[in-house]
Design an enzyme around this catalytic site. Structure first.
Site, mmCIF file in Angstrom:
data_model
loop_
_atom_site.group_PDB
_atom_site.id
_atom_site.type_symbol
_atom_site.label_atom_id
_atom_site.label_comp_id
_atom_site.label_asym_id
_atom_site.label_seq_id
_atom_site.Cartn_x
_atom_site.Cartn_y
_atom_site.Cartn_z
ATOM 1 N NE ARG A 30 -3.653 -2.148 2.721
ATOM 2 C CZ ARG A 30 -3.427 -3.323 3.323
ATOM 3 N NH1 ARG A 30 -2.246 -3.542 3.906
ATOM 4 N NH2 ARG A 30 -4.353 -4.247 3.368
ATOM 5 C CE LYS A 89 -6.632 -0.658 4.386
ATOM 6 N NZ LYS A 89 -7.879 -0.781 3.609
ATOM 7 C CG HIS A 146 -4.900 1.266 -4.014
ATOM 8 N ND1 HIS A 146 -4.161 0.901 -2.911
ATOM 9 C CD2 HIS A 146 -5.980 0.444 -4.038
ATOM 10 C CE1 HIS A 146 -4.779 -0.094 -2.273
ATOM 11 N NE2 HIS A 146 -5.876 -0.390 -2.949
ATOM 12 N NE ARG A 182 -2.980 -3.221 -1.506
ATOM 13 C CZ ARG A 182 -2.660 -4.160 -0.615
ATOM 14 N NH1 ARG A 182 -1.407 -4.551 -0.495
ATOM 15 N NH2 ARG A 182 -3.587 -4.710 0.142
ATOM 16 C CG HIS A 196 -6.545 -8.636 1.009
ATOM 17 N ND1 HIS A 196 -6.741 -9.023 -0.300
ATOM 18 C CD2 HIS A 196 -6.342 -7.294 0.959
ATOM 19 C CE1 HIS A 196 -6.657 -7.972 -1.092
ATOM 20 N NE2 HIS A 196 -6.409 -6.912 -0.352
ATOM 21 C CE1 TYR A 199 -6.695 -6.913 -7.125
ATOM 22 C CE2 TYR A 199 -6.871 -8.072 -5.051
ATOM 23 C CZ TYR A 199 -6.611 -6.921 -5.754
ATOM 24 O OH TYR A 199 -6.275 -5.782 -5.086
#
Length: 308
Positions: A163, A186, A254, A257, A280, A289
């Site tokens: 990120r 995150k 982004h 990524r 994730h 994806y």
């Protein structure tokens, strides 16, 4: 209508719930801030709807009609289906917590369904577009070290799937890069990310030109005044590159990524591995994806098949 002030007892309950979410559900600071806004909007609506400030005790009387009225009010304000679904999800999470704490039966209010929406697919760059973008950025600034810096940052997004906040959060202590970096993403989740030789070389080229040394306690990527590079500067660099190359507005930092994940999947990478590399929390987030790859396959099919 002037919104009613939040009752102190409700403010305390909201603060406590947010603390629980952050501590036990591994929520990021960004998510906690979004949830706070969602609940403040809901509680402000209830105050106006019922003519008195909401309290934990008054929530016992919530019904489906209240939840539907809230959804209607948010739609009337222009809130989209996706944002409304997230807002209602936060509200339901809070109501489940408050019902357990206060002993309320909120099953009627909790049974309200969120609006359906079509999840938009990420729009990655093709491998050629990504390479051309990085080549352009590498020579796109009058100051050589700035051009090398911008190219290095973007290479970490495309080559390592970082990120933008993760790349810009690197410090001098992280250099020289080992074969894999430990990245904190995150929610404080850590993951190991392999570093391609081309990414290591791009950062090394930037540091050879950079007027500041890579001190352990200083940012790795510097702004022109020596402070930590801001994400907005990288956004501006990408805007200039896509304008020069005729790329769509979706070609953002982004998107590189997204490109990392999509190109890995197209080359045979499995979803579990890509999930780990991206950091994730849920496989369902990574599964988007597969839709990107399927869309590419269908486009090729329709373009190439005799009956397409």
């Amino acid at each position: 209508m002037t919104p009613l002030a939040l009752a102190p007892v409700m403010a305390d309950a909201l603060a406590r719930w947010l603390e629980v979410e952050a501590a036990t559900r591994d929520r990021s600071d960004h998510t906690v801030t979004a949830y706070r806004g969602d609940l403040l909007a809901f509680l402000a609506f209830l105050g106006g709807h019922h003519g008195q400030a909401a309290t934990p005790a008054s929530l016992a009387g919530l019904r489906q009609t209240d939840m539907r009225a809230f959804a209607a009010a948010e739609r009337a304000r222009g809130l989209g289906a996706r944002s409304l679904a997230r807002r209602q999800s936060a509200v339901r999470s809070f109501l489940r917590w408050i019902s357990d704490r206060e002993g309320h039966d909120l099953s009627a209010a909790l049974s309200t369904r969120s609006p359906k929406y079509t999840r938009s697919l990420p729009r990655p760059l093709t491998p050629d577009q990504a390479r051309t973008t990085l080549d352009l950025v590498a020579v796109g600034h009058d100051t050589p070290w700035v051009a090398a810096r911008d190219a290095a940052v973007l290479m970490l997004l495309w080559g390592c799937g970082l990120r933008i906040s993760e790349a810009l959060g690197l410090d001098g202590a992280d250099w020289p890069f080992p074969d894999s970096l430990t990245i904190t993403g995150k929610g404080g989740r850590q993951r190991r990310v392999p570093v391609l030789p081309v990414a290591r070389a791009a950062v090394g080229e930037y540091l050879r030109h950079c007027p500041w040394q890579a001190a352990p306690d200083q940012p790795l990527f510097r702004g022109v005044r020596g402070g930590r590079l801001a994400a907005g500067v990288v956004d501006a660099t990408m805007r200039s590159a896509r304008a020069a190359l005729g790329l769509p507005p979706t070609a953002t930092p982004h998107a590189l990524r997204h490109s990392f994940a999509t190109h890995l999947l197209a080359a045979g990478g499995d979803l579990r591995t890509i999930q780990e590399l991206l950091g994730h929390a849920s496989l369902s987030t990574t599964q988007v994806y597969t839709g990107v790859d399927d869309a590419h396959l269908m486009a090729v099919y329709h373009a190439a098949h005799p009956r397409g």
